[in-house]
Design a protein around this motif. Structure first.
Motif: not given
Length: 500
Positions: A435-447
């Motif tokens: 309810e509080r933590v948002i992921a914004a990761t895992g973009h690989g080669r396309n960050g």
């Protein structure tokens, strides 16, 4: 006042912090070495179209949605900071053999027939019957075989499809480079004013003559090319500097404390299992650039526990180290090495386009910079290994000489390696983990490519809604069948001061 903690200071974390601060959040960004990870070791290509492949629809659409946002995003960032970002306007993918040339045809047919968010409709030119049945003959006797998609498109539109402008190259014809460079006139700083032009093809095939006209310095062994007029490149290090400056102007607080994980027994593991609480993991500090085993990143007295941060919302944007802060998150480090080469007076000019190719089965790219070229990139499943290897340098230079023979006259300026944050399906993870933590990761080669749409998506999540263009990146897609998916939007209210 609503408070937000952003954990990770690469381009993803910085862009989210900037946009959230401008949206009224009080933002604190945690990273002991801002911009020192994969964001620093990047080519800066924005190439979701030419890197696409049939069947990877979600990745194409996500990348295209972000690409379409880049001109406005860059213009706003440059207006705030005065830092120019773009280093190339177009991307040229080249082939050295008939198999790779056939792949270029496959990509062109698929992308040109695809409806993409944020792009005007593209023209799918009709192919002559001979091209459908026998392939397109290129100057010098080369042939780009037609794919089944091309045959289907031609059968449906034979004799009735729009014709390319004089001098243009369609996916079914050959000739010289067309007027793509002026399709979206450059702004004052040479940046694209918009992405996509109605009635034009997004990807166009070039024959040998077309390649020579576009890039005279390429090797004579290059036999076919694919021109993407809407795929520019940015200077990744200028982007880091600009975002950091924009954050500071927007009032973002930078803090250097290390963040540690606090796994709780029984937490849902998005990869399919369950997290296990251990004293070692709960006290482990993470260096976002080099991983948990980096010098100084072990047990960290006085480190802050992720789930105990007192902010209303937390964004986990720690790149390849994200899984160490949220055990079970399906993000892994993928090693990549790049070289930075400086042009000497005796060396030929660097290419005007981003040049992409595959040599001996290895992908390679040359991205122009004001003083030379960024040459990359190797790719290994090697954990958090950021040592540059002799074999990696050898392969990059050998493969580059096959594409751009004059590169041997350039000065060897830098060799660097970093850890890209890979995911199982090559799409990032953007969404609520609890309810509080948002992921914004895992973009690989396309960050770098994914910066604008990721920032937009997180700002929407913070406002209680979901950005349609980022729906495919919901982390809940990795939840084991029968378990509860992470929330797409928060159900708990925000409390002032971060207390719950």
């Amino acid at each position: 006042m609503r408070t937000l903690a952003v954990v990770g200071g690469g381009v993803i974390g910085l862009s989210i912090a900037w946009r959230a601060a401008e949206s009224g959040w009080t933002v604190t960004l945690f990273d002991p070495a801002i911009g020192a990870g994969a964001s620093w070791v990047a080519g800066g290509m924005l190439a979701p179209l030419s890197e696409g492949w049939p069947g990877e629809d979600a990745a194409l659409e996500f990348g295209a949605a972000s690409l379409a946002r880049w001109p406005a995003f860059a213009a706003r960032l440059t207006a705030v900071t005065g830092i120019e970002l773009f280093t190339a306007r177009e991307t040229l993918t080249v082939a050295l053999d008939s198999a790779d040339a056939a792949d270029l045809r496959t990509v062109a047919d698929w992308v040109n027939a695809h409806e993409l968010p944020g792009f005007p409709d593209a023209t799918v030119a009709a192919a002559p019957d001979s091209a459908v049945t026998e392939g397109v003959s290129l100057s010098g006797g080369d042939v780009i075989p037609s794919s089944p998609a091309a045959a289907t498109a031609s059968a449906a539109t034979s004799g009735t499809g729009p014709r390319p402008a004089p001098g243009a190259i369609s996916a079914a014809t050959t000739g010289q480079p067309g007027p793509s460079a002026e399709a979206n006139p450059p702004t004052r700083d040479g940046a694209p004013a918009a992405i996509g032009t109605p009635g034009t093809e997004r990807l166009r095939l070039l024959d040998r003559a077309g390649i020579r006209a576009a890039e005279p310095g390429l090797g004579r062994t290059v036999r076919a090319g694919l021109l993407a007029a809407d795929e520019p490149a940015v200077d990744n290090r200028a982007l880091v500097a600009a975002l950091r400056s924009a954050c500071a102007r927007a009032g973002v607080e930078f803090r250097t404390e290390r963040i540690v994980a606090e796994p709780v027994a029984g937490d849902v593991n998005l990869a399919g299992g369950r997290a296990t609480a251990t004293a070692e993991n709960s006290a482990r500090g993470v260096d976002f650039a080099r991983g948990p085993d980096a010098a100084g990143a072990g047990v960290t007295p006085g480190a802050l526990v992720l789930r105990e941060l007192p902010h209303d919302r937390i964004v986990l944007a720690a790149g390849a180290a994200s899984a160490d802060l949220w055990p079970g998150l399906p993000v892994r480090p993928v090693k990549g090495e790049i070289l930075r080469l400086r042009r000497r007076p005796s060396a030929p000019p660097q290419p005007r386009h981003v040049i992409r190719a595959r040599v001996h089965g290895r992908p390679i790219y040359l991205v122009p910079r004001g003083d030379g070229i960024v040459l990359g990139a190797t790719q290994y499943e090697a954990g958090f290994d950021t040592a540059v290897t002799v074999a990696g340098v050898r392969d990059l230079i050998t493969d580059a000489e096959a594409i751009f023979p004059g590169i041997g006259e350039y000065e060897f300026a830098e060799a660097t390696a970093g850890s890209r944050p890979g995911s199982p399906d090559n799409l990032p993870l953007i969404g609520y983990l609890d309810e509080r933590v948002i992921a914004a990761t895992g973009h690989g080669r396309n960050g770098i490519l994914g910066v604008p749409v990721t920032a937009d998506a997180v700002v929407e999540l913070l406002a209680g809604s979901v950005l349609p263009a980022a729906r495919a990146a919901d982390p809940g897609r990795f939840t084991r069948s029968g378990t509860q998916s992470p929330r797409s939007v928060p159900s708990a209210p925000i409390h002032p001061g971060g207390t719950r």
